[in-house]
Design a protein around this motif. Structure first.
Motif, PDB file in Angstrom:
ATOM      1  N   VAL A   6       0.834  -1.203   0.000  1.00  0.00           N
ATOM      2  CA  VAL A   6       0.000   0.000   0.000  1.00  0.00           C
ATOM      3  C   VAL A   6       0.869   1.253   0.000  1.00  0.00           C
ATOM      4  O   VAL A   6       0.624   2.202  -0.762  1.00  0.00           O
ATOM      5  CB  VAL A   6      -0.953   0.005   1.213  1.00  0.00           C
ATOM      6  CG1 VAL A   6      -1.662   1.351   1.341  1.00  0.00           C
ATOM      7  CG2 VAL A   6      -1.978  -1.102   1.072  1.00  0.00           C
ATOM      8  N   VAL A   7       1.911   1.279   0.834  1.00  0.00           N
ATOM      9  CA  VAL A   7       2.785   2.451   0.919  1.00  0.00           C
ATOM     10  C   VAL A   7       3.533   2.660  -0.400  1.00  0.00           C
ATOM     11  O   VAL A   7       3.611   3.782  -0.921  1.00  0.00           O
ATOM     12  CB  VAL A   7       3.781   2.299   2.088  1.00  0.00           C
ATOM     13  CG1 VAL A   7       4.889   3.352   1.999  1.00  0.00           C
ATOM     14  CG2 VAL A   7       3.056   2.438   3.417  1.00  0.00           C
ATOM     15  N   ALA A   8       4.074   1.590  -0.967  1.00  0.00           N
ATOM     16  CA  ALA A   8       4.847   1.716  -2.205  1.00  0.00           C
ATOM     17  C   ALA A   8       3.964   2.161  -3.372  1.00  0.00           C
ATOM     18  O   ALA A   8       4.332   3.062  -4.137  1.00  0.00           O
ATOM     19  CB  ALA A   8       5.531   0.392  -2.533  1.00  0.00           C
ATOM     20  N   LEU A   9       2.775   1.563  -3.514  1.00  0.00           N
ATOM     21  CA  LEU A   9       1.892   1.925  -4.621  1.00  0.00           C
ATOM     22  C   LEU A   9       1.391   3.356  -4.482  1.00  0.00           C
ATOM     23  O   LEU A   9       1.299   4.090  -5.474  1.00  0.00           O
ATOM     24  CB  LEU A   9       0.712   0.954  -4.686  1.00  0.00           C
ATOM     25  CG  LEU A   9      -0.265   1.146  -5.860  1.00  0.00           C
ATOM     26  CD1 LEU A   9       0.471   1.119  -7.190  1.00  0.00           C
ATOM     27  CD2 LEU A   9      -1.371   0.108  -5.825  1.00  0.00           C
ATOM     28  N   SER A  10       1.081   3.767  -3.267  1.00  0.00           N
ATOM     29  CA  SER A  10       0.595   5.142  -3.071  1.00  0.00           C
ATOM     30  C   SER A  10       1.674   6.156  -3.430  1.00  0.00           C
ATOM     31  O   SER A  10       1.403   7.168  -4.086  1.00  0.00           O
ATOM     32  CB  SER A  10       0.146   5.350  -1.622  1.00  0.00           C
ATOM     33  OG  SER A  10       1.244   5.383  -0.735  1.00  0.00           O
ATOM     34  N   ALA A  11       2.921   5.899  -3.005  1.00  0.00           N
ATOM     35  CA  ALA A  11       4.014   6.829  -3.312  1.00  0.00           C
ATOM     36  C   ALA A  11       4.299   6.856  -4.809  1.00  0.00           C
ATOM     37  O   ALA A  11       4.567   7.918  -5.387  1.00  0.00           O
ATOM     38  CB  ALA A  11       5.267   6.428  -2.543  1.00  0.00           C
ATOM     39  N   PHE A  12       4.238   5.693  -5.451  1.00  0.00           N
ATOM     40  CA  PHE A  12       4.445   5.618  -6.899  1.00  0.00           C
ATOM     41  C   PHE A  12       3.400   6.454  -7.634  1.00  0.00           C
ATOM     42  O   PHE A  12       3.722   7.254  -8.515  1.00  0.00           O
ATOM     43  CB  PHE A  12       4.382   4.160  -7.344  1.00  0.00           C
ATOM     44  CG  PHE A  12       4.613   3.961  -8.817  1.00  0.00           C
ATOM     45  CD1 PHE A  12       5.898   3.948  -9.342  1.00  0.00           C
ATOM     46  CD2 PHE A  12       3.544   3.784  -9.682  1.00  0.00           C
ATOM     47  CE1 PHE A  12       6.114   3.771 -10.710  1.00  0.00           C
ATOM     48  CE2 PHE A  12       3.747   3.599 -11.039  1.00  0.00           C
ATOM     49  CZ  PHE A  12       5.036   3.598 -11.548  1.00  0.00           C
ATOM     50  N   LEU A  13       2.135   6.296  -7.259  1.00  0.00           N
ATOM     51  CA  LEU A  13       1.055   7.050  -7.897  1.00  0.00           C
ATOM     52  C   LEU A  13       1.146   8.536  -7.570  1.00  0.00           C
ATOM     53  O   LEU A  13       0.842   9.386  -8.410  1.00  0.00           O
ATOM     54  CB  LEU A  13      -0.298   6.501  -7.446  1.00  0.00           C
ATOM     55  CG  LEU A  13      -0.654   5.106  -7.961  1.00  0.00           C
ATOM     56  CD1 LEU A  13      -1.923   4.593  -7.277  1.00  0.00           C
ATOM     57  CD2 LEU A  13      -0.839   5.115  -9.467  1.00  0.00           C
ATOM     58  N   LEU A  14       1.577   8.855  -6.350  1.00  0.00           N
ATOM     59  CA  LEU A  14       1.674  10.250  -5.913  1.00  0.00           C
ATOM     60  C   LEU A  14       2.633  11.032  -6.795  1.00  0.00           C
ATOM     61  O   LEU A  14       2.333  12.151  -7.226  1.00  0.00           O
ATOM     62  CB  LEU A  14       2.136  10.298  -4.453  1.00  0.00           C
ATOM     63  CG  LEU A  14       2.058  11.652  -3.740  1.00  0.00           C
ATOM     64  CD1 LEU A  14       0.624  12.006  -3.417  1.00  0.00           C
ATOM     65  CD2 LEU A  14       2.882  11.609  -2.453  1.00  0.00           C
ATOM     66  N   PHE A  15       3.780  10.428  -7.107  1.00  0.00           N
ATOM     67  CA  PHE A  15       4.767  11.144  -7.913  1.00  0.00           C
ATOM     68  C   PHE A  15       4.518  10.983  -9.405  1.00  0.00           C
ATOM     69  O   PHE A  15       4.934  11.832 -10.190  1.00  0.00           O
ATOM     70  CB  PHE A  15       6.183  10.674  -7.549  1.00  0.00           C
ATOM     71  CG  PHE A  15       6.854  11.600  -6.592  1.00  0.00           C
ATOM     72  CD1 PHE A  15       7.865  12.445  -7.007  1.00  0.00           C
ATOM     73  CD2 PHE A  15       6.443  11.661  -5.268  1.00  0.00           C
ATOM     74  CE1 PHE A  15       8.466  13.328  -6.119  1.00  0.00           C
ATOM     75  CE2 PHE A  15       7.036  12.531  -4.378  1.00  0.00           C
ATOM     76  CZ  PHE A  15       8.048  13.372  -4.805  1.00  0.00           C
ATOM     77  N   LEU A  16       3.834   9.923  -9.793  1.00  0.00           N
ATOM     78  CA  LEU A  16       3.519   9.748 -11.208  1.00  0.00           C
ATOM     79  C   LEU A  16       2.492  10.768 -11.680  1.00  0.00           C
ATOM     80  O   LEU A  16       2.556  11.266 -12.812  1.00  0.00           O
ATOM     81  CB  LEU A  16       2.990   8.333 -11.443  1.00  0.00           C
ATOM     82  CG  LEU A  16       2.939   7.856 -12.897  1.00  0.00           C
ATOM     83  CD1 LEU A  16       4.342   7.825 -13.495  1.00  0.00           C
ATOM     84  CD2 LEU A  16       2.292   6.480 -12.971  1.00  0.00           C
ATOM     85  N   VAL A  17       1.541  11.112 -10.814  1.00  0.00           N
ATOM     86  CA  VAL A  17       0.480  12.036 -11.217  1.00  0.00           C
ATOM     87  C   VAL A  17       0.999  13.466 -11.355  1.00  0.00           C
ATOM     88  O   VAL A  17       0.396  14.278 -12.054  1.00  0.00           O
ATOM     89  CB  VAL A  17      -0.694  11.981 -10.219  1.00  0.00           C
ATOM     90  CG1 VAL A  17      -0.393  12.765  -8.945  1.00  0.00           C
ATOM     91  CG2 VAL A  17      -1.980  12.498 -10.871  1.00  0.00           C
ATOM     92  N   GLN A  18       2.118  13.768 -10.728  1.00  0.00           N
ATOM     93  CA  GLN A  18       2.632  15.134 -10.777  1.00  0.00           C
ATOM     94  C   GLN A  18       3.048  15.538 -12.199  1.00  0.00           C
ATOM     95  O   GLN A  18       2.537  16.536 -12.727  1.00  0.00           O
ATOM     96  CB  GLN A  18       3.780  15.303  -9.776  1.00  0.00           C
ATOM     97  CG  GLN A  18       3.318  15.166  -8.328  1.00  0.00           C
ATOM     98  CD  GLN A  18       4.450  15.361  -7.335  1.00  0.00           C
ATOM     99  OE1 GLN A  18       5.534  15.830  -7.667  1.00  0.00           O
ATOM    100  NE2 GLN A  18       4.211  14.997  -6.083  1.00  0.00           N
ATOM    101  N   PRO A  19       3.971  14.815 -12.862  1.00  0.00           N
ATOM    102  CA  PRO A  19       4.280  15.204 -14.245  1.00  0.00           C
ATOM    103  C   PRO A  19       3.109  14.961 -15.189  1.00  0.00           C
ATOM    104  O   PRO A  19       2.951  15.672 -16.189  1.00  0.00           O
ATOM    105  CB  PRO A  19       5.486  14.327 -14.604  1.00  0.00           C
ATOM    106  CG  PRO A  19       5.407  13.159 -13.681  1.00  0.00           C
ATOM    107  CD  PRO A  19       4.808  13.689 -12.410  1.00  0.00           C
ATOM    108  N   LEU A  20       2.285  13.959 -14.881  1.00  0.00           N
ATOM    109  CA  LEU A  20       1.150  13.638 -15.752  1.00  0.00           C
ATOM    110  C   LEU A  20       0.178  14.801 -15.847  1.00  0.00           C
ATOM    111  O   LEU A  20      -0.209  15.225 -16.937  1.00  0.00           O
ATOM    112  CB  LEU A  20       0.456  12.382 -15.213  1.00  0.00           C
ATOM    113  CG  LEU A  20      -0.623  11.719 -16.055  1.00  0.00           C
ATOM    114  CD1 LEU A  20      -0.747  10.248 -15.644  1.00  0.00           C
ATOM    115  CD2 LEU A  20      -1.986  12.380 -15.880  1.00  0.00           C
ATOM    116  N   ILE A  21      -0.208  15.344 -14.702  1.00  0.00           N
ATOM    117  CA  ILE A  21      -1.182  16.440 -14.707  1.00  0.00           C
ATOM    118  C   ILE A  21      -0.519  17.744 -15.143  1.00  0.00           C
ATOM    119  O   ILE A  21      -1.132  18.578 -15.822  1.00  0.00           O
ATOM    120  CB  ILE A  21      -1.857  16.594 -13.327  1.00  0.00           C
ATOM    121  CG1 ILE A  21      -3.089  17.477 -13.434  1.00  0.00           C
ATOM    122  CG2 ILE A  21      -0.893  17.146 -12.286  1.00  0.00           C
ATOM    123  CD1 ILE A  21      -4.205  16.894 -14.243  1.00  0.00           C
ATOM    124  N   ALA A  22       0.753  17.942 -14.777  1.00  0.00           N
ATOM    125  CA  ALA A  22       1.452  19.160 -15.175  1.00  0.00           C
ATOM    126  C   ALA A  22       1.574  19.229 -16.696  1.00  0.00           C
ATOM    127  O   ALA A  22       1.428  20.301 -17.292  1.00  0.00           O
ATOM    128  CB  ALA A  22       2.839  19.215 -14.530  1.00  0.00           C
TER     129      ALA A  22
END
Length: 676
Positions: A6-22
């Motif tokens: 849960v911790v690893a997947l959440s952190a992965f998604l947290l940083f992946l969405v940053q360049p994606l939405i930007a």
């Protein structure tokens, strides 16, 4: 393993969405690096909100009701999927960008991002309660490792092969998987005996003192501030290399991984010496002009310096971390510090400083925090640390002085620092005015009567733009050579030198401050008898709202740093621009660039859109001070429109493997000049 997943997947998604939405919203706001800085402000603020929820909700609801609330929160976050920015939020033109970006992000990814932000501290608190005696802080190192993987994977593995819309859909599917894992874990925690959990919490609790809490905020703020300040410095003042901001952020995350993994990477005595040396080195490069544009030296010193300073800041956080019962409060205060650092660089600095002084300010904050650290390492080092802080203050003062050398005016806003610089004696033939944005020349003019009407830099008669305009005049003598000329990117208004009485001259500029400086210090716009019209706002959005302009020449020269914003060089953009070009007219792209090879991109688009094109290389001329080297790509519907360019133009050729850039897919890595 459930906790780790849960911790690893959440952190992965947290940083992946940053360049994606930007990447989705970057074109709407002119492609400026300030968009990324503002996004970082949102991410820090959302992280703060998530950490506050993680700290307050367990205390308010207790160990059994809080996980049930979290399940409801997770289900609500699914409602906003997929994470695609609504078209209705596109700016119309002239709006204040920072607040609009923040609101857009809140609407698009607010709930999912806050939910992901809660995961690391909340799951660590669950872990500590269910596993007494085991170190929950190592989960934070895992979280940052997963973030680092996402950060590196996006530009190297995801962006080159997957379109923006498909990225958003894929991320949304992974987020739904994460929610499922989170709900099952939260339900498991809610079923644990409440009395046992409360007893463990009470047994481990000691009152928190104010001093360490303030230290957590201060050290976190110093690291966050220096991260954004260094990113701004090397991308704005040194070189706008594609994805250069990735290196500082990678090193920043690496310091969290190393300091929180529990193996003692940070030791004060080992880092004291490098801290002194690298802070002095960064101060030297701030004020030394010989190495100002040396990318290797600047990047090496500032990135290694950032790493060492953040190791100190984050290492001190680990040394003073509290018992697991206060874990959520610790992370809340760390996130407050991070948000304050981002706020200082993103909002406060542009309001307070006319130039990029925040790098010196961040170094000063770090140097002041280092004074007690140096004393703990060795009493003698305390006085050296004090002298270092005094030296940083002197560096900041000298930096401001240098920034104003030869400067008539220095101004700053959302889009960066603009300087109007003068050379030689006022009134002389060689008196020169220049408009500079970071490391990029935006135009220049010799105000003396001998030269003031002459186009300069990339717009001389031998340039691709100059040849296109003159060729169009020769093609239409029956209309008395009346031309319709459009320009995307104002600069100092040099294009107006080509506009005669009776011509239509429309210039599109996203930064209103550029127009103010062009009218105040330069005379191209005022001298032109065509009375040029300047339209403020993103050019593509502005043109979308206009009827076909039937330009004889429409030029694209909208620099942001050292690269044309990608949303102006996609297949859809070219198609839209050609809709405003006359039947025999020309669409001209200024593609001079130290780091990007853009002609192959335009060749691919031209092939798909059934256009013809030529490349006009115009080398610098040593005996002509009005002239700068330039590369232009001229596109037209038929070859006859480009005949007037003559032998100066070479046919635009497709390159094997060249990418087709669209609004949904564009990848800078594919056009980087690895040797230049």
């Amino acid at each position: 393993m459930h906790f780790y997943a849960v911790v690893a997947l959440s952190a992965f998604l947290l940083f992946l969405v940053q360049p994606l939405i930007a990447k989705q919203i970057l074109p709407w706001f002119g492609g400026s690096s300030a968009v990324w800085t503002t996004c970082m402000l949102f991410f820090q603020g959302a992280l703060l909100l998530g950490y506050a929820y993680s700290d307050v909700s367990p205390r308010a609801l207790g160990p059994r009701r809080q996980p049930k609330l979290h399940i409801v929160f997770a289900l609500l976050a699914l409602v906003v999927l997929p994470v695609i920015a609504p078209e209705s939020w596109k700016p119309v033109g002239g709006e204040e960008p920072i607040s609009r970006i923040l609101m857009l992000l809140a609407v698009t990814i607010g709930l999912p991002y806050v939910l992901l932000s809660t995961t690391s501290p909340l799951i660590q608190s669950y872990f500590a309660r269910l596993n007494p005696g085991r170190d929950p802080y190592r989960l934070f190192a895992l979280s940052n490792a997963a973030s680092l993987i996402a950060l590196v994977a996006y530009p190297l593995v995801i962006e080159p092969f997957v379109g923006t819309r498909m990225q958003a859909m894929g991320w949304s599917v992974l987020f739904a998987v994460f929610v499922l894992l989170l709900i099952t874990l939260a339900w498991r925690v809610s079923r644990v005996d409440a009395e046992l959990l409360v007893a463990r919490d009470i047994a481990a609790t000691e009152p928190l003192r104010a001093a360490p809490q303030l230290r957590w905020i201060a050290f976190s703020a110093a690291g966050s501030m220096l991260l954004l300040a260094v990113s701004n410095h090397i991308t704005q003042n040194v070189a706008s290399v594609p994805l250069l901001w990735l290196l500082p952020l990678t090193l920043y995350l690496l310091t969290f991984i190393l300091t929180f993994d529990g193996t003692g990477w940070y030791q004060r005595r080992l880092f004291a010496g490098p801290f002194f040396v690298l802070v002095i080195g960064m101060c030297f490069l701030l004020i030394d002009k010989d190495f100002q544009f040396d990318l290797i030296v600047q990047t090496s010193v500032f990135c290694v310096g950032l790493f060492v300073v953040c190791m100190m800041c984050h290492g001190e956080l680990v040394l003073s971390k509290p018992a697991p019962a206060h874990l959520t409060r610790f992370y809340l205060l760390v996130s407050i510090g991070g948000a304050l650092g981002a706020l200082m660089v993103s909002v406060v600095a542009p309001l307070l400083f006319s130039t990029y002084l925040e790098t010196a300010v961040a170094l000063l904050v770090a140097a002041l925090l280092f004074v007690p650290v140096a004393q703990a390492a060795h009493p003698f080092l305390q006085w050296l640390a004090v002298l270092l802080a005094i030296g940083v203050v002197g560096t900041g003062a000298w930096f401001v002085k240098l920034e104003h050398n030869n400067a008539i005016e220095v101004t700053r806003n959302f889009y960066g620092v603009l300087k109007v610089k003068s050379y030689d004696e006022v009134g002389s033939e060689n008196y020169l005015l220049r408009l500079v944005h970071g490391a990029i020349l935006h135009g220049e003019q010799y105000p003396h009567e001998k030269w003031r009407f002459q186009p300069t830099t990339y717009y001389t008669p031998t340039s691709g733009f100059g040849r296109a305009v003159n060729a169009q005049r020769e093609m239409a003598p029956q209309t008395n050579n009346k031309q319709r000329i459009g320009m995307i990117g104002l600069g100092v208004g040099t294009v107006a030198a080509y506009c005669r009485d009776g011509d239509v001259c429309r210039i599109y500029e996203i930064n209103a401050e550029v127009e103010r400086l062009a009218r105040k210090h330069f005379t191209y716009l005022a001298d032109s008898k065509s009375k040029p019209e300047v339209i403020i706002g993103d050019a593509r959005l502005s043109l979308d709202r206009e009827a076909g302009n039937q330009f004889n020449v429409l030029a694209v020269d909208a620099f942001s740093g050292d690269s044309i914003p990608m949303h102006l060089i996609t297949q859809e953009a070219v198609r839209g621009f050609m809709g405003h070009v006359a039947t025999n007219g020309v669409l001209a792209y200024h593609v001079s660039n130290r780091f990007l090879n853009l002609p192959p991109v335009l060749a691919e688009i031209a092939d798909r859109e059934k256009l013809v094109g030529v490349v006009v290389e115009d080398p610098a001329q040593k005996d002509n001070t009005l002239h700068s080297s330039s590369t232009w790509v001229l596109l037209a519907r038929n070859a006859d429109a480009l005949k007037g360019v003559g032998e100066a133009g070479t046919q635009l050729q497709r390159t094997a493997g060249a990418p087709l850039w669209t609004d949904d897919f564009n990848n800078l890595m594919s056009v980087v000049k690895w040797r230049h």
